[in-house]
Design a protein around this motif. Sequence first.
Motif, PDB file in Angstrom:
ATOM      1  N   UNK A 179       0.981  -1.302  -0.333  1.00 41.71           N
ATOM      2  CA  UNK A 179      -0.025  -0.212  -0.057  1.00 41.71           C
ATOM      3  C   UNK A 179       1.108   1.455   0.009  1.00 41.71           C
ATOM      4  N   UNK A 180       0.428   2.542   0.003  1.00 46.10           N
ATOM      5  CA  UNK A 180       1.013   3.581   0.048  1.00 46.10           C
ATOM      6  C   UNK A 180       0.556   4.554   1.204  1.00 46.10           C
ATOM      7  N   UNK A 181       1.534   5.182   1.546  1.00 46.51           N
ATOM      8  CA  UNK A 181       1.094   6.158   2.588  1.00 46.51           C
ATOM      9  C   UNK A 181       1.942   7.930   2.758  1.00 46.51           C
ATOM     10  N   UNK A 182       1.228   7.944   3.134  1.00 43.30           N
ATOM     11  CA  UNK A 182       1.390   9.742   2.788  1.00 43.30           C
ATOM     12  C   UNK A 182       2.585  10.678   4.178  1.00 43.30           C
ATOM     13  N   UNK A 183       3.737  10.108   3.982  1.00 43.01           N
ATOM     14  CA  UNK A 183       4.630  10.887   5.008  1.00 43.01           C
ATOM     15  C   UNK A 183       4.405  12.174   5.134  1.00 43.01           C
ATOM     16  N   UNK A 184       4.590  13.230   6.643  1.00 45.04           N
ATOM     17  CA  UNK A 184       4.266  14.400   6.732  1.00 45.04           C
ATOM     18  C   UNK A 184       6.240  14.536   7.287  1.00 45.04           C
ATOM     19  N   UNK A 185       6.808  15.556   5.750  1.00 44.63           N
ATOM     20  CA  UNK A 185       8.257  16.012   5.927  1.00 44.63           C
ATOM     21  C   UNK A 185       9.091  16.672   6.154  1.00 44.63           C
ATOM     22  N   UNK A 186       9.046  16.911   7.812  1.00 46.12           N
ATOM     23  CA  UNK A 186       9.778  18.686   7.508  1.00 46.12           C
ATOM     24  C   UNK A 186      11.367  18.504   6.775  1.00 46.12           C
ATOM     25  N   UNK A 187      11.908  19.496   7.723  1.00 43.56           N
ATOM     26  CA  UNK A 187      13.472  19.530   6.844  1.00 43.56           C
ATOM     27  C   UNK A 187      13.993  19.273   8.029  1.00 43.56           C
ATOM     28  N   UNK A 188      13.371  18.593   9.801  1.00 43.03           N
ATOM     29  CA  UNK A 188      14.520  17.742  10.093  1.00 43.03           C
ATOM     30  C   UNK A 188      15.492  16.745   9.810  1.00 43.03           C
ATOM     31  N   UNK A 189      15.812  15.975  11.340  1.00 41.26           N
ATOM     32  CA  UNK A 189      16.157  14.171  11.394  1.00 41.26           C
ATOM     33  C   UNK A 189      15.276  13.452  11.432  1.00 41.26           C
ATOM     34  N   UNK A 193      13.684   9.763   8.798  1.00 41.99           N
ATOM     35  CA  UNK A 193      14.573   8.776   9.261  1.00 41.99           C
ATOM     36  C   UNK A 193      12.813   7.347   8.842  1.00 41.99           C
ATOM     37  N   UNK A 194      11.294   8.382   9.612  1.00 41.93           N
ATOM     38  CA  UNK A 194      10.795   7.413   9.981  1.00 41.93           C
ATOM     39  C   UNK A 194      10.129   7.275   8.570  1.00 41.93           C
ATOM     40  N   UNK A 195       9.876   7.915   7.302  1.00 43.32           N
ATOM     41  CA  UNK A 195       9.741   7.660   6.305  1.00 43.32           C
ATOM     42  C   UNK A 195      10.216   6.432   5.799  1.00 43.32           C
ATOM     43  N   UNK A 286       2.525   9.282   8.194  1.00 38.47           N
ATOM     44  CA  UNK A 286       3.370   8.604   8.635  1.00 38.47           C
ATOM     45  C   UNK A 286       4.345   9.882   9.127  1.00 38.47           C
ATOM     46  N   UNK A 287       4.720  10.701  10.425  1.00 36.73           N
ATOM     47  CA  UNK A 287       5.489  10.840  10.917  1.00 36.73           C
ATOM     48  C   UNK A 287       6.501  11.613  11.773  1.00 36.73           C
ATOM     49  N   UNK A 288       7.262  11.641  12.360  1.00 40.29           N
ATOM     50  CA  UNK A 288       8.147  11.371  12.698  1.00 40.29           C
ATOM     51  C   UNK A 288       8.057  11.905  14.484  1.00 40.29           C
ATOM     52  N   UNK A 289       7.620  11.632  14.948  1.00 43.04           N
ATOM     53  CA  UNK A 289       7.071  11.885  15.935  1.00 43.04           C
ATOM     54  C   UNK A 289       7.644  10.482  16.985  1.00 43.04           C
ATOM     55  N   UNK A 290       8.786  11.988  18.332  1.00 45.72           N
ATOM     56  CA  UNK A 290       8.701  10.041  19.607  1.00 45.72           C
ATOM     57  C   UNK A 290       8.051  11.031  20.797  1.00 45.72           C
ATOM     58  N   UNK A 291       7.389   9.685  21.444  1.00 42.96           N
ATOM     59  CA  UNK A 291       7.024  10.130  22.278  1.00 42.96           C
ATOM     60  C   UNK A 291       7.980  10.734  23.781  1.00 42.96           C
ATOM     61  N   UNK A 312      -4.737   5.991   9.572  1.00 41.37           N
ATOM     62  CA  UNK A 312      -4.260   5.462  10.112  1.00 41.37           C
ATOM     63  C   UNK A 312      -2.858   6.329  10.391  1.00 41.37           C
ATOM     64  N   UNK A 313      -2.557   6.562  11.674  1.00 43.72           N
ATOM     65  CA  UNK A 313      -1.075   7.862  11.590  1.00 43.72           C
ATOM     66  C   UNK A 313       0.744   6.729  11.949  1.00 43.72           C
ATOM     67  N   UNK A 314       1.205   6.792  11.380  1.00 40.90           N
ATOM     68  CA  UNK A 314       2.434   4.718  11.999  1.00 40.90           C
ATOM     69  C   UNK A 314       3.380   6.519  12.173  1.00 40.90           C
ATOM     70  N   UNK A 315       3.699   5.830  13.326  1.00 38.45           N
ATOM     71  CA  UNK A 315       4.605   6.723  14.219  1.00 38.45           C
ATOM     72  C   UNK A 315       5.560   6.028  14.469  1.00 38.45           C
ATOM     73  N   UNK A 316       7.303   5.301  13.901  1.00 36.83           N
ATOM     74  CA  UNK A 316       7.564   4.410  14.311  1.00 36.83           C
ATOM     75  C   UNK A 316       8.762   4.575  14.460  1.00 36.83           C
ATOM     76  N   UNK A 317       8.721   5.918  14.943  1.00 35.99           N
ATOM     77  CA  UNK A 317       9.933   6.376  16.182  1.00 35.99           C
ATOM     78  C   UNK A 317       9.527   6.601  17.282  1.00 35.99           C
ATOM     79  N   UNK A 318       8.386   6.378  17.163  1.00 42.60           N
ATOM     80  CA  UNK A 318       7.708   6.457  18.171  1.00 42.60           C
ATOM     81  C   UNK A 318       8.665   6.563  20.213  1.00 42.60           C
TER      82      UNK A 318
END
Length: 391
Positions: A179-189, A193-195, A286-291, A312-318
């Motif tokens: 499938x396909x996900x839309x990733x929120x890409x900022x200019x950060x670190x 990585x999450x994407x 997808x976001x790069x959020x980390x708790x 669904x929001x995937x936060x692989x770095x959580x």
Amino acid sequence: MYNILIVKYGEIGVKGKNRYLFENKLIKNIRNMIKHIGEFNVYKEYGRIYVDIEDYNYEEVIEEVRKVFGVVGVCPAIKAEKSYDKLKEIALIMLEKNIEEGCKTFKVESRRGDKEFPMTSQEMSVDIGAYLLKNLDGKIKVDVRNPEVKISCEYREHHTMVYSKTIKGYGGLPVGTNGKALSLLSGGIDSPVASWMVAKRGMKLEFVHFHSYPFTNERSQEKVLDLAKIIAKYCGKIKLHKVNILEIQKAISENCHESDYTIVARRFMMRIANKLAKETNCDALVTGESIGQVASQTIHGLTCTNAVVDIPVFRPLIAMDKLDIIDISQNIGTYETSIIPEEDCCSLFAPKNPTTRPTIEKMNLAETKLDIDKLVDEAIEGRESFYVEFE
Ligand code: ATP
Ligand code: MG
């Protein structure tokens, strides 16, 4: 001396009836990854994938093939005609190369793909081992328990083959199989990585980036474009949507309490992403959020931003620490670009004292004066979308 690569893949091996679909996708993705180097024959034979490399610089080709998601390892090998004497000869070449590199002990492992062949694989290993020892004159010893190198010899139905090294890949699944996900890409670190991590599990990606041009400059958008290009290396070409949220930020600053700016703005990003995902057939965000990383990423903050989306929001770095995230970003090649200091739309209206315990009720209340649907629709309408490719 190497004329072929053996591509080892792990998890796709267990996909049952769909296995061939995964393999075909993997072959396509490998071809795509190395097409800038030259034309290669990439093919499947007896449940394995091979790349003929002939005279090419094998290190360069391996370096690319091992980046393809789904590839667990790549073995540079020597392939020769079907002849047992020839097999011994190429095993000797392979072991000599390892000796040159400082190797002191070895072991032979054999496989017999042709059941007509009169020796068992065990007998082959003993025989080839003896041949190698005889020809190497005390330069190396056998150690069956803990050898420094294993010389893998294969006598197959149509050819013979020898290899001794496996260069590790990233594993995962071929991009485009989940499938396909839309990733929120900022200019950060974090978000690159999450994407990358989600793509590694076989998801195709699209990117959305929010900016506040002309308050944030063009360079900050170029930086995001550069990051997207690096990720495209692993995923093939990716669509990037740039969305200007300046009007939204102005509306927020005129109508909300300063301490709520960040969470309200993040809720808008999520609403826009949610709607855009549906328009572009993406199944998840997808976001790069980390708790706990920053104020907006406390569990209360995340609860508030999550409440405005219905996919669904995937936060692989959580649950990952920053240092571990940095390790991955260095490894995949995004770090150097991520740390270039640039303006970020989030810092534009950053409150001095952000709310630390936001609740959904408080945020709903904070947003009552805003025409949410109109602001979201206008931002989406004004977006710029284009494809990004690795250069
Ligand atoms: P990153 O390093 O990815 O920028 P961060 O630690 O700076 O993350 P935040 O700024 O709170 O954290 O952002 C959290 C997540 O929200 C980001 O990882 C990203 O997925 C998304 N995000 C933040 N700003 C933007 C933006 N300008 N455009 C697109 N997505 C964004
Ligand atoms: Mg950020």
